[in-house]
Design a protein around this motif. Structure first.
Motif, PDB file in Angstrom:
ATOM      1  N   GLY A 186       0.787  -1.229   0.000  1.00 30.11           N
ATOM      2  CA  GLY A 186       0.000   0.000   0.000  1.00 30.11           C
ATOM      3  C   GLY A 186       0.818   1.277   0.000  1.00 30.11           C
ATOM      4  N   LYS A 187       2.114   1.165  -0.249  1.00 36.41           N
ATOM      5  CA  LYS A 187       2.987   2.342  -0.203  1.00 36.41           C
ATOM      6  C   LYS A 187       2.868   3.165  -1.495  1.00 36.41           C
ATOM      7  N   THR A 188       2.927   4.479  -1.343  1.00 36.97           N
ATOM      8  CA  THR A 188       2.931   5.378  -2.488  1.00 36.97           C
ATOM      9  C   THR A 188       4.308   5.381  -3.136  1.00 36.97           C
ATOM     10  N   ASN A 189       4.403   5.998  -4.327  1.00 38.16           N
ATOM     11  CA  ASN A 189       5.702   6.090  -4.990  1.00 38.16           C
ATOM     12  C   ASN A 189       6.727   6.809  -4.120  1.00 38.16           C
ATOM     13  N   THR A 190       6.285   7.874  -3.450  1.00 35.64           N
ATOM     14  CA  THR A 190       7.196   8.639  -2.596  1.00 35.64           C
ATOM     15  C   THR A 190       7.682   7.792  -1.424  1.00 35.64           C
ATOM     16  N   ALA A 191       6.778   7.016  -0.830  1.00 31.92           N
ATOM     17  CA  ALA A 191       7.161   6.146   0.291  1.00 31.92           C
ATOM     18  C   ALA A 191       8.115   5.050  -0.161  1.00 31.92           C
ATOM     19  N   ILE A 192       7.878   4.521  -1.359  1.00 32.40           N
ATOM     20  CA  ILE A 192       8.766   3.496  -1.911  1.00 32.40           C
ATOM     21  C   ILE A 192      10.156   4.078  -2.142  1.00 32.40           C
ATOM     22  N   ALA A 193      10.196   5.285  -2.697  1.00 29.44           N
ATOM     23  CA  ALA A 193      11.473   5.946  -2.962  1.00 29.44           C
ATOM     24  C   ALA A 193      12.253   6.145  -1.665  1.00 29.44           C
ATOM     25  N   ALA A 194      11.548   6.566  -0.612  1.00 35.23           N
ATOM     26  CA  ALA A 194      12.208   6.788   0.676  1.00 35.23           C
ATOM     27  C   ALA A 194      12.739   5.476   1.253  1.00 35.23           C
ATOM     28  N   GLU A 195      11.970   4.400   1.133  1.00 34.88           N
ATOM     29  CA  GLU A 195      12.379   3.108   1.699  1.00 34.88           C
ATOM     30  C   GLU A 195      13.590   2.539   0.966  1.00 34.88           C
ATOM     31  N   LEU A 196      13.617   2.708  -0.354  1.00 28.89           N
ATOM     32  CA  LEU A 196      14.698   2.131  -1.157  1.00 28.89           C
ATOM     33  C   LEU A 196      15.851   3.109  -1.389  1.00 28.89           C
ATOM     34  N   VAL A 197      15.659   4.340  -0.887  1.00 25.95           N
ATOM     35  CA  VAL A 197      16.666   5.402  -1.029  1.00 25.95           C
ATOM     36  C   VAL A 197      16.996   5.617  -2.512  1.00 25.95           C
ATOM     37  N   ILE A 198      15.942   5.817  -3.301  1.00 26.52           N
ATOM     38  CA  ILE A 198      16.091   6.168  -4.713  1.00 26.52           C
ATOM     39  C   ILE A 198      15.142   7.320  -5.000  1.00 26.52           C
ATOM     40  N   SER A 199      15.215   7.871  -6.199  1.00 22.90           N
ATOM     41  CA  SER A 199      14.375   9.016  -6.537  1.00 22.90           C
ATOM     42  C   SER A 199      12.967   8.570  -6.928  1.00 22.90           C
ATOM     43  N   ASP A 200      12.028   9.523  -6.856  1.00 24.11           N
ATOM     44  CA  ASP A 200      10.667   9.235  -7.302  1.00 24.11           C
ATOM     45  C   ASP A 200      10.663   8.850  -8.780  1.00 24.11           C
ATOM     46  N   ALA A 201      11.519   9.490  -9.568  1.00 22.65           N
ATOM     47  CA  ALA A 201      11.585   9.186 -10.993  1.00 22.65           C
ATOM     48  C   ALA A 201      12.043   7.751 -11.225  1.00 22.65           C
ATOM     49  N   ALA A 202      12.991   7.293 -10.408  1.00 24.07           N
ATOM     50  CA  ALA A 202      13.474   5.921 -10.538  1.00 24.07           C
ATOM     51  C   ALA A 202      12.359   4.936 -10.187  1.00 24.07           C
ATOM     52  N   VAL A 203      11.573   5.252  -9.158  1.00 29.59           N
ATOM     53  CA  VAL A 203      10.456   4.391  -8.784  1.00 29.59           C
ATOM     54  C   VAL A 203       9.461   4.303  -9.937  1.00 29.59           C
ATOM     55  N   ALA A 204       9.150   5.451 -10.530  1.00 32.08           N
ATOM     56  CA  ALA A 204       8.201   5.475 -11.653  1.00 32.08           C
ATOM     57  C   ALA A 204       8.697   4.615 -12.812  1.00 32.08           C
ATOM     58  N   LYS A 205      10.005   4.664 -13.091  1.00 27.84           N
ATOM     59  CA  LYS A 205      10.572   3.845 -14.172  1.00 27.84           C
ATOM     60  C   LYS A 205      10.441   2.358 -13.854  1.00 27.84           C
ATOM     61  N   HIS A 206      10.733   1.989 -12.612  1.00 31.50           N
ATOM     62  CA  HIS A 206      10.614   0.585 -12.218  1.00 31.50           C
ATOM     63  C   HIS A 206       9.169   0.116 -12.355  1.00 31.50           C
ATOM     64  N   ILE A 207       8.223   0.952 -11.925  1.00 31.76           N
ATOM     65  CA  ILE A 207       6.814   0.578 -11.990  1.00 31.76           C
ATOM     66  C   ILE A 207       6.354   0.422 -13.434  1.00 31.76           C
ATOM     67  N   ASN A 208       6.796   1.318 -14.300  1.00 27.38           N
ATOM     68  CA  ASN A 208       6.430   1.210 -15.713  1.00 27.38           C
ATOM     69  C   ASN A 208       6.976  -0.077 -16.324  1.00 27.38           C
ATOM     70  N   ARG A 209       8.197  -0.477 -15.909  1.00 24.73           N
ATOM     71  CA  ARG A 209       8.765  -1.734 -16.407  1.00 24.73           C
ATOM     72  C   ARG A 209       7.963  -2.928 -15.884  1.00 24.73           C
ATOM     73  N   VAL A 210       7.514  -2.825 -14.625  1.00 25.15           N
ATOM     74  CA  VAL A 210       6.681  -3.884 -14.052  1.00 25.15           C
ATOM     75  C   VAL A 210       5.397  -4.029 -14.863  1.00 25.15           C
ATOM     76  N   PHE A 211       4.741  -2.901 -15.153  1.00 24.23           N
ATOM     77  CA  PHE A 211       3.514  -2.935 -15.947  1.00 24.23           C
ATOM     78  C   PHE A 211       3.759  -3.588 -17.304  1.00 24.23           C
ATOM     79  N   ALA A 212       4.859  -3.214 -17.942  1.00 19.12           N
ATOM     80  CA  ALA A 212       5.165  -3.738 -19.273  1.00 19.12           C
ATOM     81  C   ALA A 212       5.414  -5.248 -19.230  1.00 19.12           C
TER      82      ALA A 212
END
Length: 211
Positions: free
Chosen positions: A162-188
């Motif tokens: 249930g974590k948002t992109n921002t929360a995921i970024a904080a947990e993994l210590v990466i940028s919001d943009a990096a999270v968005a890229k990972h999620i888009n790859r997951v969708f694909a």
């Protein structure tokens, strides 16, 4: 929020009511079995229901059945399930039964009041909260998820919590943009081509939980 509590343990039921009232919420009904839960929700139309999986008379799955009934009557019903057992299938089936707003937490792992109250807010907002232990148990199942890289799987697991992109970024210590890229790859990789981002996110979590 206006909340209905369905829990057969009197001590836990009253304890939850005291906690929620102290946090500024209004507990409109406290019940001890599934039939009373259905009646209370139909009468009070709460913002959220907290439901124990095992309730009288058999103490097996009356609570989860009642939750499914509530979702069939109202796909927007917000429900937080409290369980003593790990069942990703139950969590996945509930998520797919309506329009978001489902939580599945293990009772013996709810040890932080602030996190519990935050989970309630997340579910009330229409998002999903799945206990991390449930999520991690499902890693053993095989599916299309195996196409994902370790980092993509990690991101998807946090989405399932249930974590948002921002929360995921904080947990993994990466940028919001990096999270968005990972999620888009997951969708694909999961073949999710729908243009509705929220729909794709839910479908990705369902695929993860049903492995």
């Amino acid at each position: 929020m206006r909340i209905v509590i369905a829990e057969d343990s009197v001590l836990l039921r009253e304890g939850l009511a005291t906690l929620l009232n102290a946090a500024g919420h209004q507990v409109v009904a406290c019940v001890g079995d599934a039939e009373q839960l259905l009646d209370a929700v139909r009468v009070h139309e709460p913002d959220l229901s907290i439901v124990d999986v095992r309730m009288p008379p058999t103490h097996s799955n009356e609570g989860i059945k009642a939750a499914h009934t509530l979702r069939s009557e109202n796909p927007d019903a917000r429900i937080l399930v409290l369980s003593q057992i790990v069942s990703g299938r139950e969590a996945a089936d509930l998520i797919s039964s309506g329009n978001g707003g489902i939580g599945y937490l293990l009772k013996d792992r709810v040890g932080n009041v602030e996190e519990f109250l935050a989970a309630l807010e997340t579910v009330a907002e229409g998002r999903e909260v799945i206990d991390p232990h449930v999520v991690h148990q499902l890693l053993r199942r095989r599916s299309r998820i195996e196409q994902l890289t370790p980092r993509e799987t990690e991101v998807l697991a946090l989405m399932a919590e249930g974590k948002t992109n921002t929360a995921i970024a904080a947990e993994l210590v990466i940028s919001d943009a990096a999270v968005a890229k990972h999620i888009n790859r997951v969708f694909a990789k999961l073949g999710l081509s729908d243009n509705d981002l929220v729909h794709k996110r839910v479908q990705a979590v369902l695929t993860y939980l049903r492995r």
